[in-house]
Design a protein around this motif. Structure first.
Motif, PDB file in Angstrom:
ATOM      1  N   UNK A   1       0.860  -1.183   0.000  1.00 18.57           N
ATOM      2  CA  UNK A   1       0.000   0.000   0.000  1.00 18.57           C
ATOM      3  C   UNK A   1       0.894   1.229   0.000  1.00 18.57           C
ATOM      4  N   UNK A   2       0.673   2.098  -0.976  1.00 13.33           N
ATOM      5  CA  UNK A   2       1.421   3.347  -1.005  1.00 13.33           C
ATOM      6  C   UNK A   2       0.503   4.472  -0.571  1.00 13.33           C
ATOM      7  N   UNK A   3       1.083   5.489   0.011  1.00 11.09           N
ATOM      8  CA  UNK A   3       0.273   6.644   0.350  1.00 11.09           C
ATOM      9  C   UNK A   3       0.508   7.703  -0.710  1.00 11.09           C
ATOM     10  N   UNK A   4      -0.564   8.089  -1.373  1.00  9.52           N
ATOM     11  CA  UNK A   4      -0.430   9.141  -2.380  1.00  9.52           C
ATOM     12  C   UNK A   4      -1.286  10.307  -1.924  1.00  9.52           C
TER      13      UNK A   4
ATOM     14  N   UNK B   1      -3.898   5.231   5.682  1.00  9.20           N
ATOM     15  CA  UNK B   1      -2.507   5.650   5.844  1.00  9.20           C
ATOM     16  C   UNK B   1      -2.196   6.945   5.092  1.00  9.20           C
TER      17      UNK B   1
END
Lengths: 330, 278
Positions: free
Chosen positions: B17-20, B116
């Motif tokens: 999971x990336x936070x953008x 997140x």
């Protein structure tokens, strides 16, 4: 008290080799005056359905808030997938999917829009996101309602959107707060089938808070909480086995004196709970004849049953699940 | 997680999971707008209230103050116009942030809080959503500009949009900061009512700062709306003799105010505590 440590998860998976997914260490929480959680420690293992069972005010919601990074604990530590919930909230948030007791879906948006926004919050976009939305809606059986506003869906369908929302980013850990609130028996059964499928097929670790005994029975392992303290930990079967034998409940005109005299005559603890004489015995059916013969005419009715989780609770706390002194406070 | 067994339809690979942040901001901002236009009463309110407002003010003031020239040889209606626009923006900006309380109550906020993403993204998205709505409403009011003799060209319009957006942003941030800790809409109303009207009265919308004395003058100088009203007045009537503050400095002061109020809103939202978040 000695806490049992017995294997409980599906036998095909050797989980003991793996480190715990969630580790609760001497966790405590104090709201202004009230100690809501008191020195609680336990581990949750990979790919198990772990239940937090307790009446209202037992501390399970407090524990849920701490695990979901919504609140800092005042004492102790909670670690999820190796990340401290207090110090590394964003790392924890990436690993967890959270389904709250109250609806968190936006009723003014369609089911698909809700999932799209949720996906964006977790960095999903474009084709991946589109595919994921379709997949999740399909899995909760709402593919045909994708374009309907959530406010037009039934309560059970809204809960399914909620679940899909919590699972959008394929979390390793799924936290659910009282998930069957407002679900009819059919929808409740579906929910549990789905949770078990997540556990078995995707090895998702599921943590469920509940105040329902029949729901707790579905869990692989349980932590039973009462007044902020951990009073029991183990599989439902193992906890019930610890009771030893059967539970015998008697109605009598003078329960206090009867209980005292039974204890004198037969030995072992004998309590009065809710105006009924209650004790635990091996070979309960034989004991029934003995006790009825010993006190002719004094016992109005007598029952023998296999121990339930409620009996476990009574055994550990000395009071019934619903009549604790704390009931009524949040 | 390494041993993912795949069965049936489940073929998704695990992905990190990336936070953008900007994706999250854009998404939450868009949600604000969608929610707005799906509530018809709100849409009607936003479009109609400036029209009704001007109809009442225009016909009332128009006859009562025809001869009076309040400031710098302007007709009062002319003088009043920028202040009226600011008032519309003021009310809309502050009250759109009631949605913070709604989001909290409906549980939506919780699901955002466990995602997140940075808290600043949440605050920014909410504030930008409110800013967009109230700026649009303020700009609708511009259709009456010709009635007070302001003829708006392209560059001028850009300037007005900028000023209106800045004022909206500043006030929406203020609304957010107030709404964040509120448990009920009633509580929010009570607090907002304390400063809403004074804020407007002491902005130079009704009477000019030059005539004010002592502490009132000091209060007016400390009021961000004063700079909004002045900047707007200068942008609407460029021919007007000597604005009290140069346009550039008014805009700079507004920008500073906006940054400060936004920072306060962010700090409030970013605090993690041992109390339940909702």
């Amino acid at each position: 008290m000695p806490l049992p440590d017995v294997e409980s998860v599906p036998a095909s998976q050797d989980v003991r080799a793996e480190s715990p997914v969630i580790r609760i260490e001497r966790l405590g929480h104090r709201y202004d005056q009230r100690q809501a959680l008191d020195d609680v420690s336990f581990d949750v293992r990979p790919a198990e359905i772990f239940g937090l069972l307790g009446p209202n005010g037992s501390g399970k919601t407090t524990l849920f808030r701490i695990l979901s990074t919504l609140m800092l604990a005042t004492e102790g530590r909670a670690t999820i997938m190796g990340h401290d919930a207090a110090r590394e909230p964003n790392q924890v948030r990436r690993e967890i999917g959270v389904v709250f007791q109250a609806a968190s879906v936006d009723a003014k948006l369609t089911a698909a829009e809700n999932l799209r926004h949720q996906g964006h919050l977790y960095g999903l976009s474009g084709r991946t996101l589109k595919r994921r939305i379709a997949e999740m809606l399909g899995r909760v059986g709402l593919a045909d309602r994708a374009r309907d506003r959530v406010e037009t869906l039934s309560g059970g369908q809204q809960r399914r959107v909620e679940l899909a929302k919590g699972l959008m980013h394929h979390p390793a850990v799924l936290l659910l707060d009282e998930p069957s609130t407002g679900l009819d028996p059919g929808a409740r059964r579906d929910l549990w089938l789905y949770l078990k499928m997540l556990r078995d097929e995707e090895r998702v670790t599921v943590v469920v808070t509940t105040h329902l005994m029949e729901e707790a029975e579905h869990c692989d392992r349980l932590a039973i909480l009462n007044e902020g303290k951990l009073v029991a930990l183990g599989t439902p079967a193992e906890l019930k086995r610890e009771i030893g034998g059967e539970v015998i409940v008697m109605e009598a005109r003078e329960p206090q004196s009867l209980a005292r005299r039974i204890a004198e005559r037969f030995g072992g603890p004998c309590n009065v709970i809710d105006g009924k004489v209650r004790l635990e015995r091996e070979h309960g059916h034989r004991f029934v004849t003995d006790v009825v013969e010993a006190f002719p005419g004094e016992i109005d009715s007598i029952s023998v049953s296999k121990p339930t989780l409620e009996d476990v609770f009574i055994d550990r706390t000395g009071h019934r699940f619903w009549t604790g002194p704390e009931s009524g406070t949040p | 997680m390494a041993q993912t067994t795949t069965l049936g339809a489940i073929t998704q690979p695990a992905h990190p999971v990336r936070s953008r942040t900007w994706l999250a901001v854009a998404s939450l901002w868009w949600r604000e707008l969608v929610r707005f236009y799906r509530q018809r009463s709100r849409v009607i309110g936003v479009i109609l209230s400036p029209l009704v407002f001007w109809l009442v003010i225009g016909s009332g003031f128009g006859t009562s103050f025809r001869s009076g020239s309040a400031a710098g040889g302007q007709h009062y209606l002319e003088y009043f116009y920028p202040g009226a626009l600011i008032m519309i923006v003021l009310f809309t900006s502050i009250f759109t942030m009631m949605s913070v309380i709604e989001d909290r109550k409906e549980g939506f906020l919780l699901s955002v809080l466990v995602a997140p993403i940075s808290r600043s993204a949440i605050v920014l998205a909410k504030v930008l959503g409110g800013t967009t709505l109230s700026a649009i409403q303020g700009l609708i009011f511009l259709v009456f500009a010709p009635a007070v003799g302001a003829h708006i060209g392209g560059a001028q319009f850009g300037l007005i949009v900028l000023i209106t957006a800045l004022v909206s942003f500043c006030l929406t941030s203020l609304g957010f900061a107030v709404a964040w800790k509120m448990e009920s809409a009633q509580g929010f109303h009570a607090v907002v009512n304390l400063f809403l009207i004074p804020l407007w009265l002491l902005s130079g919308a009704l009477f000019p700062i030059t005539g004010a004395s002592g502490w009132i003058r000091a209060l007016m100088l400390a009021n961000p709306l004063t700079y909004g009203v002045e900047a707007l007045r200068a942008a609407l009537f460029p021919a007007m003799a000597s604005p009290r503050f140069p346009l550039g400095s008014s805009i700079a002061v507004l920008a500073v105010f906006s940054a400060v109020v936004f920072a306060v809103a962010f700090l409030l939202a970013n605090r993690r505590s041992t109390k339940p978040a909702a």
